[in-house]
Design a protein around this motif. Structure first.
Motif, mmCIF file in Angstrom:
data_model
loop_
_atom_site.group_PDB
_atom_site.id
_atom_site.type_symbol
_atom_site.label_atom_id
_atom_site.label_comp_id
_atom_site.label_asym_id
_atom_site.label_seq_id
_atom_site.Cartn_x
_atom_site.Cartn_y
_atom_site.Cartn_z
ATOM 1 N N LYS A 3 0.822 -1.205 0.000
ATOM 2 C CA LYS A 3 0.000 0.000 0.000
ATOM 3 C C LYS A 3 0.860 1.261 0.000
ATOM 4 N N TYR A 4 2.051 1.214 0.570
ATOM 5 C CA TYR A 4 2.906 2.394 0.689
ATOM 6 C C TYR A 4 3.950 2.502 -0.415
ATOM 7 N N LEU A 5 4.006 1.537 -1.313
ATOM 8 C CA LEU A 5 5.016 1.579 -2.373
ATOM 9 C C LEU A 5 4.914 2.815 -3.276
ATOM 10 N N PRO A 6 3.731 3.250 -3.696
ATOM 11 C CA PRO A 6 3.688 4.459 -4.527
ATOM 12 C C PRO A 6 4.240 5.689 -3.820
ATOM 13 N N GLU A 7 3.974 5.835 -2.520
ATOM 14 C CA GLU A 7 4.495 6.976 -1.776
ATOM 15 C C GLU A 7 6.014 6.919 -1.663
ATOM 16 N N VAL A 8 6.530 5.728 -1.413
ATOM 17 C CA VAL A 8 7.983 5.567 -1.317
ATOM 18 C C VAL A 8 8.630 5.851 -2.669
ATOM 19 N N ALA A 9 8.025 5.363 -3.734
ATOM 20 C CA ALA A 9 8.586 5.572 -5.068
ATOM 21 C C ALA A 9 8.557 7.041 -5.453
ATOM 22 N N ILE A 10 7.455 7.745 -5.180
ATOM 23 C CA ILE A 10 7.393 9.155 -5.558
ATOM 24 C C ILE A 10 8.338 9.986 -4.698
ATOM 25 N N PHE A 11 8.473 9.665 -3.411
ATOM 26 C CA PHE A 11 9.423 10.386 -2.567
ATOM 27 C C PHE A 11 10.851 10.144 -3.038
ATOM 28 N N GLY A 12 11.182 8.898 -3.369
ATOM 29 C CA GLY A 12 12.523 8.592 -3.850
ATOM 30 C C GLY A 12 12.833 9.297 -5.156
ATOM 31 N N ALA A 13 11.871 9.309 -6.072
ATOM 32 C CA ALA A 13 12.081 9.975 -7.353
ATOM 33 C C ALA A 13 12.240 11.480 -7.171
ATOM 34 N N LEU A 14 11.408 12.079 -6.334
ATOM 35 C CA LEU A 14 11.519 13.528 -6.109
ATOM 36 C C LEU A 14 12.822 13.889 -5.406
ATOM 37 N N PHE A 15 13.211 13.094 -4.416
ATOM 38 C CA PHE A 15 14.457 13.364 -3.699
ATOM 39 C C PHE A 15 15.654 13.275 -4.632
ATOM 40 N N LEU A 16 15.711 12.214 -5.430
ATOM 41 C CA LEU A 16 16.837 12.057 -6.357
ATOM 42 C C LEU A 16 16.820 13.126 -7.446
ATOM 43 N N SER A 17 15.633 13.524 -7.896
ATOM 44 C CA SER A 17 15.545 14.573 -8.909
ATOM 45 C C SER A 17 16.047 15.902 -8.359
ATOM 46 N N LEU A 18 15.659 16.238 -7.140
ATOM 47 C CA LEU A 18 16.157 17.480 -6.533
ATOM 48 C C LEU A 18 17.658 17.426 -6.307
ATOM 49 N N LEU A 19 18.148 16.295 -5.874
ATOM 50 C CA LEU A 19 19.587 16.125 -5.692
ATOM 51 C C LEU A 19 20.318 16.280 -7.025
ATOM 52 N N ASN A 20 19.757 15.717 -8.073
ATOM 53 C CA ASN A 20 20.368 15.819 -9.392
ATOM 54 C C ASN A 20 20.300 17.235 -9.952
ATOM 55 N N VAL A 21 19.224 17.963 -9.670
ATOM 56 C CA VAL A 21 19.131 19.358 -10.123
ATOM 57 C C VAL A 21 20.241 20.186 -9.471
ATOM 58 N N LEU A 22 20.458 19.990 -8.180
ATOM 59 C CA LEU A 22 21.544 20.712 -7.492
ATOM 60 C C LEU A 22 22.903 20.324 -8.072
ATOM 61 N N ALA A 23 23.118 19.039 -8.273
ATOM 62 C CA ALA A 23 24.399 18.582 -8.830
ATOM 63 C C ALA A 23 24.584 19.086 -10.255
ATOM 64 N N ALA A 24 23.504 19.127 -11.043
ATOM 65 C CA ALA A 24 23.603 19.613 -12.419
ATOM 66 C C ALA A 24 23.941 21.095 -12.440
ATOM 67 N N ALA A 25 23.357 21.864 -11.532
ATOM 68 C CA ALA A 25 23.655 23.301 -11.500
ATOM 69 C C ALA A 25 25.122 23.535 -11.160
#
Length: 117
Positions: A3-25
């Protein structure tokens, strides 16, 4: 648990995307230096990268989070984030792996949404 897999997946994707945006900048200056052989000041290239990525994010939100704008952000992250991770001392290939990681999260979200609908 499933039941919690979609929340974990969206949090993981958002966290990694934000981390990658900072690293890309932070990786724009080193990427330009690598591509041209000329030194680029990080104090100038980083704010320019933040503005460019901000414009892409704004475009993505205004297009109702279309796939084209989202993939443009992903492509920029994959191209520039490994150079930003190198500033932290990580090898290029590990930075590339971290930069490419959100796509499996998004694929997992698509699979989960199809499975639970």
């Amino acid at each position: 648990m499933l039941k919690y897999l979609p929340e974990v997946a969206i949090f993981g994707a958002l966290f990694l995307s934000l981390l990658n945006v900072l690293a890309a900048a932070f990786g724009l200056g080193p990427a330009l230096t690598w591509a041209t052989g000329l030194p680029f000041w990080v104090s100038i290239s980083t704010p320019l990268a933040f503005v460019g990525i901000g414009i892409l994010i704004y475009s993505w939100i205004n297009s109702l989070m279309s796939n084209f704008s989202g993939m443009a952000i992903y492509f920029v992250n994959v191209m520039l984030a490994p150079f930003g991770y190198e500033l932290l001392g990580l090898p290029y290939l590990i930075g590339l792996a971290i930069a490419a990681t959100p796509l499996p999260f998004y694929s997992g979200l698509r699979w989960l949404s199809e499975k639970f609908d």
